[in-house]
Enzyme design. Structure first.
Site, mmCIF file in Angstrom:
data_model
loop_
_atom_site.group_PDB
_atom_site.id
_atom_site.type_symbol
_atom_site.label_atom_id
_atom_site.label_comp_id
_atom_site.label_asym_id
_atom_site.label_seq_id
_atom_site.Cartn_x
_atom_site.Cartn_y
_atom_site.Cartn_z
ATOM 1 N N GLU A 90 0.823 -1.216 0.000
ATOM 2 C CA GLU A 90 0.000 0.000 0.000
ATOM 3 C C GLU A 90 0.853 1.260 0.000
ATOM 4 O O GLU A 90 1.942 1.276 0.555
ATOM 5 C CB GLU A 90 -0.818 0.051 1.292
ATOM 6 C CG GLU A 90 -1.907 -0.962 1.369
ATOM 7 C CD GLU A 90 -2.696 -0.829 2.665
ATOM 8 O OE1 GLU A 90 -3.368 -1.795 3.017
ATOM 9 O OE2 GLU A 90 -2.622 0.226 3.313
ATOM 10 N N CYS A 103 3.160 8.492 1.366
ATOM 11 C CA CYS A 103 3.611 7.576 2.403
ATOM 12 C C CYS A 103 3.813 6.231 1.719
ATOM 13 O O CYS A 103 2.902 5.726 1.057
ATOM 14 C CB CYS A 103 2.524 7.491 3.480
ATOM 15 S SG CYS A 103 2.889 6.261 4.726
ATOM 16 N N CYS A 114 3.531 -4.757 16.084
ATOM 17 C CA CYS A 114 2.878 -3.737 16.925
ATOM 18 C C CYS A 114 1.380 -4.054 17.017
ATOM 19 O O CYS A 114 0.756 -4.357 16.002
ATOM 20 C CB CYS A 114 3.086 -2.339 16.337
ATOM 21 S SG CYS A 114 4.816 -1.918 16.129
ATOM 22 N N CYS A 117 -1.489 -2.273 14.834
ATOM 23 C CA CYS A 117 -1.212 -2.113 13.409
ATOM 24 C C CYS A 117 -1.721 -3.293 12.591
ATOM 25 O O CYS A 117 -1.448 -4.451 12.912
ATOM 26 C CB CYS A 117 0.297 -1.962 13.239
ATOM 27 S SG CYS A 117 0.828 -2.031 11.538
ATOM 28 N N CYS A 331 -3.035 1.962 8.187
ATOM 29 C CA CYS A 331 -2.118 1.356 7.250
ATOM 30 C C CYS A 331 -2.229 -0.161 7.312
ATOM 31 O O CYS A 331 -2.382 -0.757 8.356
ATOM 32 C CB CYS A 331 -0.725 1.910 7.516
ATOM 33 S SG CYS A 331 0.532 0.778 7.931
HETATM 34 S S1 SF4 Z 1 4.349 -1.582 9.999
HETATM 35 FE FE1 SF4 Z 1 3.084 -1.850 11.804
HETATM 36 S S2 SF4 Z 1 4.015 -3.595 12.902
HETATM 37 FE FE2 SF4 Z 1 5.524 -2.800 11.454
HETATM 38 S S3 SF4 Z 1 6.729 -1.330 12.632
HETATM 39 FE FE3 SF4 Z 1 5.131 -0.173 11.567
HETATM 40 S S4 SF4 Z 1 3.500 -0.056 13.084
HETATM 41 FE FE4 SF4 Z 1 4.858 -1.694 13.780
#
Ligand code: SF4
Length: 342
Positions: A90, A103, A114, A117, A331
């Site tokens: 993306e 981005c 994370c 996410c 995202c």
């Molecule tokens: S893409 Fe998501 S899981 Fe990977 S570092 Fe960034 S926030 Fe953390």
């Protein structure tokens, strides 16, 4: 076969010499590549024979748009691209007063895990090459007809986990013979891989480093960002200090506002203490809700109180405007949908 868009102009010159061609051809080819040509045939100032030789020796990557969502509110465009091996990534194009920002993703998936996410929930599939990261920008420019002026490496992936390719991308995108976006217009966002931040400092780049802090205490941070178990806040702050001392570039600290998790008054106080005397600035980011995550966005008054508490203690903090509120802004959402669909 070699991916031609991942080559620097010096490497292209070397290739030309090996192919028995004049080195100046490298500049012509590099320019075409950065214009987003989709075949060697389009390189009209090269002979037919050279175009054929290029097609035999190199791969020209051209990502395909799988989905494009346009916000009716602010014109933000979210793209889902299919790369040549079928993997999807993306990118987002946003309009600001100072120009067009994009981005971009640096990996297919992410291994950092994370909790807030969507991108990390299926783990890491592979790194993107330097040329593939560049493609996201070239083809957003081509699709939108707009000139990109700023880049943030804040899409899917941890850029410092794909260190060599990202570094090469930074050199390619800021090369005066190509798309030529100055490093001061580029931000790289990391979840906090301390030793790689120190390595990056040594590259003496002019980019802005953006550190995803998201909590001022190890207990909270570890519960939402597993990377904190490897690099504690103290270790991360030590790396940030080193980065500033080496490069002279101020750091931007990203702080996600999650209701009852990261927005408590004592956390504002602790954050201010942590950042006191550190040249930098805090971006408060209202959390984007992600299915499968129990985290919820902070209430607007909690965000305001948190910001005031920081400013009262001498820390500059801004609240990030939410772009494209009517499209899948978090995202990784588009790619996840596509994976589920498949
Ligand atoms: S893409 Fe998501 S899981 Fe990977 S570092 Fe960034 S926030 Fe953390």
């Amino acid at each position: 076969m070699i991916e031609i868009k991942s080559l620097t102009i010096q490497e292209l010159k070397q290739e030309m010499t090996e192919m028995g061609e004049k080195p100046f051809r490298a500049g012509q080819i590099f320019k075409w590549l950065h214009e987003g040509v989709e075949s060697f045939e389009e390189m009209s100032n090269l002979s037919k024979a050279l175009r054929a030789k290029l097609a035999e020796r190199f791969v020209l990557t051209v990502p395909q748009v799988v989905r494009r969502q346009v916000s009716q509110v602010d014109g933000t465009v979210k793209y889902l691209w299919r790369m040549r091996d079928g993997d999807c990534v993306e990118s987002v194009l946003m309009h600001y007063e100072h120009g067009v920002s994009v981005c971009v993703s640096t990996q297919v998936g992410c291994r950092m895990g994370c909790k807030f996410c969507a991108s990390g929930q299926n783990g890491l599939k592979r790194h993107l090459s330097a040329g593939e990261i560049l493609d996201e920008i070239l083809f957003m420019q081509k699709d939108s007809g707009e000139k990109v002026s700023n880049i943030v490496l804040m899409g899917t992936g941890e850029p410092l986990d794909n260190y060599d390719n990202v570094l090469k991308f930074l050199h390619l995108v800021s090369c005066p013979e190509g798309i030529n976006i100055g490093q001061r217009h580029i931000s790289l966002s990391t979840s906090g891989i301390a030793d790689k931040i120190e390595r990056l400092a040594g590259e003496k780049l002019q980019i802005t480093l953006s550190v995803s802090l998201h909590a001022p205490d190890d207990e909270t941070r570890s519960s939402i960002m597993p990377v904190n178990d490897a690099y504690s806040i103290e270790r991360l702050m030590q790396a940030c200090r080193y980065y500033f001392d080496t490069t002279g570039r101020r750091i931007s600290y990203e702080y996600m506002m999650a209701d009852g998790k990261t927005d408590r008054p004592w956390q504002a106080e602790k954050l201010a203490k942590l950042l006191r005397g550190r040249p930098g600035h805090v971006n408060l980011i209202p959390l984007n809700e992600v299915e499968e995550s129990p985290l919820r966005p902070s209430r607007p008054e909690a965000v305001r109180r948190f910001q005031q508490a920081l400013e009262k203690r001498g820390i500059t903090a801004t609240v990030r405007r939410r772009l494209g509120p009517d499209i899948d802004a978090a995202c990784g959402q588009l790619r996840r949908r596509e994976l589920q669909r498949q």
